[in-house]
Design a protein around this motif. Structure first.
Motif: not given
Length: 176
Positions: A123-125, A148-155
């Motif tokens: 998950y990401y936040w 948080c949570g390895n948020l990608t550029a697309a996300e």
């Protein structure tokens, strides 16, 4: 199933740190490269006026039948967890337990999060929390900004777009 949430309101919470969630795989096939995106934890968190060192930010999701994306901000003395529009405090420095529900006179938040499409069950936040709350530990206050949570550029781009759209709708004049 992928759940993505976006909330914007004015009431308060806290969080920040590094996640131990696996990094999403980029590319395809057996040689897919794993790219790690560092978490961003900025701001301050105080318990009874004492500044807490922000150690990690751990996003997750509560189990079905009513899943909610949450984030826990870990300090050396405990964790504050924002879940389902409420703030909690726990002495658990892993962020796995919800802890005591806090009574907040201020709990402002602007956030988005969800499950990584490429790596299910991670998950990401991303968001901001501003709060002034009380519980058995005393007064807990904070001003936090988290990725948080390895948020990608697309996300990150998708969350930014959703937030901008929501702000535009909120500012639009009401149609009679």
């Amino acid at each position: 199933m992928r759940r993505a949430l976006l909330a914007l309101a004015i009431p308060a919470a806290a969080c920040g740190g590094k996640s131990d969630d696996p990094a999403p795989k980029m590319g395809s096939g057996s040689g897919a490269q794993v790219v790690r995106v560092p978490d961003k934890i900025a701001g301050k968190l105080h318990v009874n006026g004492v500044a807490q060192e922000l150690v990690a930010c751990v996003p997750g999701q509560t189990p079905a039948p009513d899943p909610h994306t949450f984030v826990a901000v870990i300090t050396r003395n405990g964790a504050v967890r924002f879940e389902n529009q409420a703030l909690h405090w726990s002495l658990d420095t892993t962020g796995k337990t919800r802890g005591e529900a806090l009574t907040c006179e201020k709990l402002d938040r602007s956030w988005g999060g969800g499950e990584h499409r490429e790596t299910p069950n991670t998950y990401y936040w991303r968001g901001k929390l501003s709060f002034r709350c009380r519980g058995n530990a005393g007064e807990i206050t904070g001003e936090l900004e988290l990725d948080c949570g390895n948020l990608t550029a697309a996300e990150r781009e998708k969350l930014d777009r959703q937030r901008e759209d929501l702000l535009r709708r909120q500012q639009a004049p009401a149609v009679p």
